[in-house]
Design a protein around this motif. Structure first.
Motif, PDB file in Angstrom:
ATOM      1  N   PHE A   1       0.864  -1.244   0.074  1.00  0.00           N
ATOM      2  CA  PHE A   1       0.094  -0.048  -0.108  1.00  0.00           C
ATOM      3  C   PHE A   1       0.905   1.289  -0.055  1.00  0.00           C
ATOM      4  O   PHE A   1       1.474   1.733   0.821  1.00  0.00           O
ATOM      5  CB  PHE A   1      -0.943   0.117   1.332  1.00  0.00           C
ATOM      6  CG  PHE A   1      -1.937   1.030   1.206  1.00  0.00           C
ATOM      7  CD1 PHE A   1      -2.880   1.215   0.077  1.00  0.00           C
ATOM      8  CD2 PHE A   1      -1.955   1.989   2.048  1.00  0.00           C
ATOM      9  CE1 PHE A   1      -3.926   2.076   0.289  1.00  0.00           C
ATOM     10  CE2 PHE A   1      -2.918   3.370   1.880  1.00  0.00           C
ATOM     11  CZ  PHE A   1      -3.953   3.314   0.985  1.00  0.00           C
TER      12      PHE A   1
ATOM     13  N   ASN B   1     -10.831  -3.667   7.000  1.00  0.00           N
ATOM     14  CA  ASN B   1      -9.233  -3.856   6.736  1.00  0.00           C
ATOM     15  C   ASN B   1      -8.660  -4.152   8.159  1.00  0.00           C
ATOM     16  O   ASN B   1      -8.613  -3.345   9.073  1.00  0.00           O
ATOM     17  CB  ASN B   1      -8.509  -2.583   6.252  1.00  0.00           C
ATOM     18  CG  ASN B   1      -7.220  -2.816   5.999  1.00  0.00           C
ATOM     19  OD1 ASN B   1      -6.627  -3.800   5.872  1.00  0.00           O
ATOM     20  ND2 ASN B   1      -6.595  -1.757   5.141  1.00  0.00           N
TER      21      ASN B   1
ATOM     22  N   SER C   1      -4.155  -2.424  -2.964  1.00  0.00           N
ATOM     23  CA  SER C   1      -4.943  -1.873  -2.092  1.00  0.00           C
ATOM     24  C   SER C   1      -6.191  -2.908  -1.802  1.00  0.00           C
ATOM     25  O   SER C   1      -6.479  -3.849  -2.696  1.00  0.00           O
ATOM     26  CB  SER C   1      -5.603  -0.603  -2.558  1.00  0.00           C
ATOM     27  OG  SER C   1      -6.232  -0.806  -3.574  1.00  0.00           O
ATOM     28  N   LEU C   2      -6.803  -2.781  -0.605  1.00  0.00           N
ATOM     29  CA  LEU C   2      -8.132  -3.506  -0.427  1.00  0.00           C
ATOM     30  C   LEU C   2      -9.126  -3.343  -1.315  1.00  0.00           C
ATOM     31  O   LEU C   2      -9.716  -4.390  -1.856  1.00  0.00           O
ATOM     32  CB  LEU C   2      -8.401  -3.547   0.981  1.00  0.00           C
ATOM     33  CG  LEU C   2      -9.172  -4.479   1.478  1.00  0.00           C
ATOM     34  CD1 LEU C   2      -8.947  -6.090   1.137  1.00  0.00           C
ATOM     35  CD2 LEU C   2      -9.610  -4.179   3.113  1.00  0.00           C
ATOM     36  N   GLN C   3      -9.068  -2.028  -1.992  1.00  0.00           N
ATOM     37  CA  GLN C   3     -10.138  -1.685  -2.946  1.00  0.00           C
ATOM     38  C   GLN C   3      -9.877  -2.562  -4.257  1.00  0.00           C
ATOM     39  O   GLN C   3     -11.047  -3.130  -4.778  1.00  0.00           O
ATOM     40  CB  GLN C   3      -9.830  -0.112  -3.373  1.00  0.00           C
ATOM     41  CG  GLN C   3     -10.360   0.670  -2.190  1.00  0.00           C
ATOM     42  CD  GLN C   3      -9.390   1.224  -1.076  1.00  0.00           C
ATOM     43  OE1 GLN C   3      -8.640   0.318  -0.869  1.00  0.00           O
ATOM     44  NE2 GLN C   3      -9.550   2.171  -0.473  1.00  0.00           N
TER      45      GLN C   3
ATOM     46  N   ARG D   1       2.884  -5.958   3.620  1.00  0.00           N
ATOM     47  CA  ARG D   1       2.381  -5.897   4.470  1.00  0.00           C
ATOM     48  C   ARG D   1       1.381  -7.146   4.984  1.00  0.00           C
ATOM     49  O   ARG D   1       1.141  -8.011   3.659  1.00  0.00           O
ATOM     50  CB  ARG D   1       1.155  -4.842   4.728  1.00  0.00           C
ATOM     51  CG  ARG D   1       0.322  -4.666   3.779  1.00  0.00           C
ATOM     52  CD  ARG D   1      -0.375  -3.462   3.723  1.00  0.00           C
ATOM     53  NE  ARG D   1      -1.676  -3.468   2.771  1.00  0.00           N
ATOM     54  CZ  ARG D   1      -2.792  -2.725   2.675  1.00  0.00           C
ATOM     55  NH1 ARG D   1      -2.699  -1.779   3.614  1.00  0.00           N
ATOM     56  NH2 ARG D   1      -3.551  -2.898   1.665  1.00  0.00           N
TER      57      ARG D   1
ATOM     58  N   LEU E   1       0.823   7.586   8.123  1.00  0.00           N
ATOM     59  CA  LEU E   1       1.086   5.954   7.603  1.00  0.00           C
ATOM     60  C   LEU E   1       2.302   5.939   6.622  1.00  0.00           C
ATOM     61  O   LEU E   1       2.444   6.598   5.785  1.00  0.00           O
ATOM     62  CB  LEU E   1      -0.174   5.802   6.844  1.00  0.00           C
ATOM     63  CG  LEU E   1      -0.235   4.341   6.280  1.00  0.00           C
ATOM     64  CD1 LEU E   1      -0.512   3.401   7.547  1.00  0.00           C
ATOM     65  CD2 LEU E   1      -1.332   4.082   5.211  1.00  0.00           C
TER      66      LEU E   1
END
Ligand code: URC
Length: 291
Positions: free
Chosen positions: A158, A244, A216-218, A175, A169
């Motif tokens: 990310f 998340n 990305s989680l998207q 990750r 961040l």
């Protein structure tokens, strides 16, 4: 100034139903949570307390149990359709019904390596779900699952996000990615092998989560929905809700220790919540499927 009654529904929420199929020594159990909701011409009770058209929620609950005895429950979608059609077919002012069913899984307990005939352990938190909506003669089915917890220990990055004065961040190229999948998918029609379709949609989403190298989680969300639509023609829309579940690498430097992505703090809140819909360009009108 006029005041009117808006959309309304009523029913019994979270009827807990367990059935035991005792037709052989190898018992089969179904563990369901069923919610009923009826819609229609219900102004008399709301405006005047006239209950002539109100099928009591207690009766709705009893109907769930009686139906479970009168015929095999079968797949949750079939059971939901039977109940919804019964309610809408029985009382003139009841023109719509929404039946929500969660199915809780049980595994056979292995005893000396052999699955036991009538002893089970809960499969975990994951639930198979359906929402059956009937309006008049038509019906819509949205099925899915909830609380399918998944994690990958690498293959997730990310970075590239904007940095303003509040951004702390760190960018990362490696990750942990973890989430509890809530997925719901809308069927084009009712001519479906419900059990197979569920198993395949679940498999496709899991394989996509595992295989996709995620930025990305998207991106993972879209890929999971897209893969289901590509492989399952009976599905026309997928909605996903992905918390998340952050895993933060612990700073071990105070102890003079390195941390090469091996020791994490699994934070439970707050969590990012990534939600989205993936649908075909030519998806049918959803009608009240999601309402
Ligand atoms: O996959 C992610 N998407 C985000 O939008 C986001 N925001 C954040 O802080 N971490 C992440 N991770």
């Amino acid at each position: 100034m006029g005041i009117t009654l808006g959309p309304n529904q009523y029913g019994k929420a979270e009827v807990r139903l367990v059935t035991v199929d005792r037709s052989s020594a190898v018992h089969r159990i179904k563990d369901l949570t069923v919610s009923t909701a009826l819609r229609g011409e219900l102004s008399a009770t709301h405006l005047r307390g006239d209950n002539e058209g109100v099928l009591a929620t207690d009766t709705q609950k009893n109907t769930v149990y009686a139906f479970a005895k009168q015929a095999p429950v079968g797949e949750i979608e079939e059971f939901g359709l039977r109940l919804a059609r019964h309610f809408t077919g029985s009382f003139e002012n009841i023109t719509g019904a929404r039946i929500l069913i969660d199915e809780h899984g049980w595994d056979r307990i292995p005893v000396q390596g052999k699955p036991h005939e009538h002893a089970f352990s809960r499969s975990g938190d994951e639930k198979r779900t359906t929402a059956v909506t009937v309006r008049g003669e038509r019906a819509w089915v949205v099925s899915g699952l909830r609380d399918l917890v998944v994690l990958k220990s690498t293959g997730s990055e990310f970075h590239g996000f904007p940095r303003d004065e509040y951004t702390t961040l760190a960018e990362t190229d490696d990750r942990i990615l973890a989430t509890a999948v809530t997925a719901r998918w809308r069927y084009r029609s009712l001519d479906v092998d419900w059990a197979k379709s569920f198993a395949e949609a679940r498999r496709i989403m899991l394989e996509t989560f595992a295989s996709l190298h995620s930025f990305s989680l998207q991106q993972t969300l879209y890929a999971m929905g897209e893969a289901v639509l590509k492989e399952r023609p009976e599905v026309c829309e997928v909605r996903l809700s992905l918390p998340n579940k952050h895993h933060f690498a612990v700073d071990l430097s105070p102890f003079g220790l390195p941390n090469d992505n091996e020791v994490f703090h699994a934070a439970d809140r707050p969590y990012g919540l990534i939600e989205g819909t993936v649908l075909r360009d030519d998806a049918e009108d959803p009608g009240p499927a999601w309402d």
